[in-house]
Motif scaffolding. Structure first.
Motif, PDB file in Angstrom:
ATOM      1  N   ASN A   4       0.844  -1.176   0.000  1.00 22.82           N
ATOM      2  CA  ASN A   4       0.000   0.000   0.000  1.00 22.82           C
ATOM      3  C   ASN A   4       0.895   1.246   0.000  1.00 22.82           C
ATOM      4  O   ASN A   4       1.800   1.367   0.821  1.00 22.82           O
ATOM      5  N   PRO A   5       0.655   2.210  -0.905  1.00 26.03           N
ATOM      6  CA  PRO A   5       1.501   3.401  -0.973  1.00 26.03           C
ATOM      7  C   PRO A   5       1.215   4.425   0.129  1.00 26.03           C
ATOM      8  O   PRO A   5       1.896   5.443   0.220  1.00 26.03           O
ATOM      9  N   CYS A   6       0.249   4.141   0.995  1.00 30.08           N
ATOM     10  CA  CYS A   6      -0.102   5.071   2.066  1.00 30.08           C
ATOM     11  C   CYS A   6       1.103   5.304   2.975  1.00 30.08           C
ATOM     12  O   CYS A   6       1.804   4.367   3.357  1.00 30.08           O
ATOM     13  N   VAL A   7       1.331   6.578   3.322  1.00 33.69           N
ATOM     14  CA  VAL A   7       2.429   6.923   4.226  1.00 33.69           C
ATOM     15  C   VAL A   7       1.893   7.437   5.566  1.00 33.69           C
ATOM     16  O   VAL A   7       2.620   8.035   6.348  1.00 33.69           O
ATOM     17  N   SER A   8       0.604   7.207   5.800  1.00 33.35           N
ATOM     18  CA  SER A   8      -0.082   7.582   7.046  1.00 33.35           C
ATOM     19  C   SER A   8      -0.033   9.077   7.341  1.00 33.35           C
ATOM     20  O   SER A   8       0.027   9.490   8.489  1.00 33.35           O
ATOM     21  N   LEU A   9      -0.002   9.875   6.304  1.00 31.44           N
ATOM     22  CA  LEU A   9      -0.081  11.330   6.423  1.00 31.44           C
ATOM     23  C   LEU A   9      -1.176  11.811   5.479  1.00 31.44           C
ATOM     24  O   LEU A   9      -0.935  12.617   4.581  1.00 31.44           O
ATOM     25  N   CYS A  10      -2.359  11.295   5.665  1.00 30.47           N
ATOM     26  CA  CYS A  10      -3.470  11.567   4.746  1.00 30.47           C
ATOM     27  C   CYS A  10      -3.802  13.053   4.691  1.00 30.47           C
ATOM     28  O   CYS A  10      -4.115  13.653   5.710  1.00 30.47           O
ATOM     29  N   GLN A  11      -3.681  13.611   3.501  1.00 34.13           N
ATOM     30  CA  GLN A  11      -4.003  15.019   3.265  1.00 34.13           C
ATOM     31  C   GLN A  11      -4.711  15.105   1.929  1.00 34.13           C
ATOM     32  O   GLN A  11      -4.068  15.223   0.888  1.00 34.13           O
ATOM     33  N   LEU A  12      -6.036  15.009   1.980  1.00 34.37           N
ATOM     34  CA  LEU A  12      -6.801  15.060   0.742  1.00 34.37           C
ATOM     35  C   LEU A  12      -6.973  16.503   0.294  1.00 34.37           C
ATOM     36  O   LEU A  12      -7.422  17.352   1.046  1.00 34.37           O
ATOM     37  N   ASN A  13      -6.577  16.746  -0.934  1.00 30.51           N
ATOM     38  CA  ASN A  13      -6.747  18.043  -1.579  1.00 30.51           C
ATOM     39  C   ASN A  13      -7.773  17.804  -2.668  1.00 30.51           C
ATOM     40  O   ASN A  13      -7.429  17.356  -3.741  1.00 30.51           O
ATOM     41  N   SER A  14      -9.026  18.058  -2.357  1.00 27.88           N
ATOM     42  CA  SER A  14     -10.137  17.749  -3.252  1.00 27.88           C
ATOM     43  C   SER A  14     -10.246  16.235  -3.369  1.00 27.88           C
ATOM     44  O   SER A  14     -10.606  15.584  -2.414  1.00 27.88           O
TER      45      SER A  14
ATOM     46  N   GLN B  75       1.489   2.895  -9.835  1.00 20.81           N
ATOM     47  CA  GLN B  75       2.182   3.611 -10.915  1.00 20.81           C
ATOM     48  C   GLN B  75       1.558   4.978 -11.167  1.00 20.81           C
ATOM     49  O   GLN B  75       2.267   5.972 -11.326  1.00 20.81           O
ATOM     50  N   ARG B  76       0.227   5.038 -11.200  1.00 21.02           N
ATOM     51  CA  ARG B  76      -0.455   6.326 -11.395  1.00 21.02           C
ATOM     52  C   ARG B  76      -0.160   7.274 -10.234  1.00 21.02           C
ATOM     53  O   ARG B  76       0.087   8.459 -10.427  1.00 21.02           O
ATOM     54  N   ALA B  77      -0.196   6.739  -9.009  1.00 23.38           N
ATOM     55  CA  ALA B  77       0.066   7.559  -7.822  1.00 23.38           C
ATOM     56  C   ALA B  77       1.485   8.119  -7.860  1.00 23.38           C
ATOM     57  O   ALA B  77       1.706   9.294  -7.544  1.00 23.38           O
ATOM     58  N   ALA B  78       2.445   7.292  -8.260  1.00 30.54           N
ATOM     59  CA  ALA B  78       3.836   7.754  -8.347  1.00 30.54           C
ATOM     60  C   ALA B  78       3.975   8.861  -9.387  1.00 30.54           C
ATOM     61  O   ALA B  78       4.684   9.855  -9.152  1.00 30.54           O
ATOM     62  N   ALA B  79       3.296   8.718 -10.504  1.00 33.35           N
ATOM     63  CA  ALA B  79       3.343   9.751 -11.541  1.00 33.35           C
ATOM     64  C   ALA B  79       2.719  11.054 -11.029  1.00 33.35           C
ATOM     65  O   ALA B  79       3.237  12.146 -11.292  1.00 33.35           O
TER      66      ALA B  79
ATOM     67  N   CYS C 288       0.244  10.440  -0.722  1.00 30.52           N
ATOM     68  CA  CYS C 288       0.534   9.178  -1.415  1.00 30.52           C
ATOM     69  C   CYS C 288       0.212   9.236  -2.911  1.00 30.52           C
ATOM     70  O   CYS C 288       0.622   8.361  -3.659  1.00 30.52           O
ATOM     71  N   GLY C 289      -0.554  10.235  -3.344  1.00 34.14           N
ATOM     72  CA  GLY C 289      -0.847  10.392  -4.761  1.00 34.14           C
ATOM     73  C   GLY C 289      -2.066   9.648  -5.269  1.00 34.14           C
ATOM     74  O   GLY C 289      -2.378   9.695  -6.451  1.00 34.14           O
ATOM     75  N   ARG C 290      -2.765   8.942  -4.381  1.00 30.42           N
ATOM     76  CA  ARG C 290      -3.958   8.211  -4.817  1.00 30.42           C
ATOM     77  C   ARG C 290      -5.192   9.100  -4.733  1.00 30.42           C
ATOM     78  O   ARG C 290      -5.254  10.014  -3.927  1.00 30.42           O
ATOM     79  N   THR C 291      -6.159   8.777  -5.572  1.00 29.26           N
ATOM     80  CA  THR C 291      -7.431   9.491  -5.516  1.00 29.26           C
ATOM     81  C   THR C 291      -8.259   8.924  -4.365  1.00 29.26           C
ATOM     82  O   THR C 291      -7.991   7.826  -3.870  1.00 29.26           O
TER      83      THR C 291
END
Length: 66
Positions: A7-17, A46-50, A23-26
């Protein structure tokens, strides 16, 4: 059995919209993560990393113009 995708989660959830800027995920990708199959997870990572690369590039560009 193939190793599960981390899981790419880094436990610093900050949703911007609709996007987590940590982590870059939607929001949708985060919600569906547990039910995704391995290929879906690989594509999501891969999408999250991009996205994270694009965010870093934008931030660097903004900081360079200050």
């Amino acid at each position: 059995m193939a190793k599960d995708i981390e899981n790419p989660c880094v436990s610093l959830c900050q949703l911007n919209s609709e996007l987590c800027v940590s982590c870059g995920r939607t929001r949708e990708e985060i919600r569906k993560w547990r039910g995704m199959k391995r290929p879906e997870k690989m594509a999501t990572v891969q999408r999250a990393a991009a996205r994270m690369k694009a965010i870093a590039k934008k931030t660097a560009k903004r900081q360079g113009s200050e």
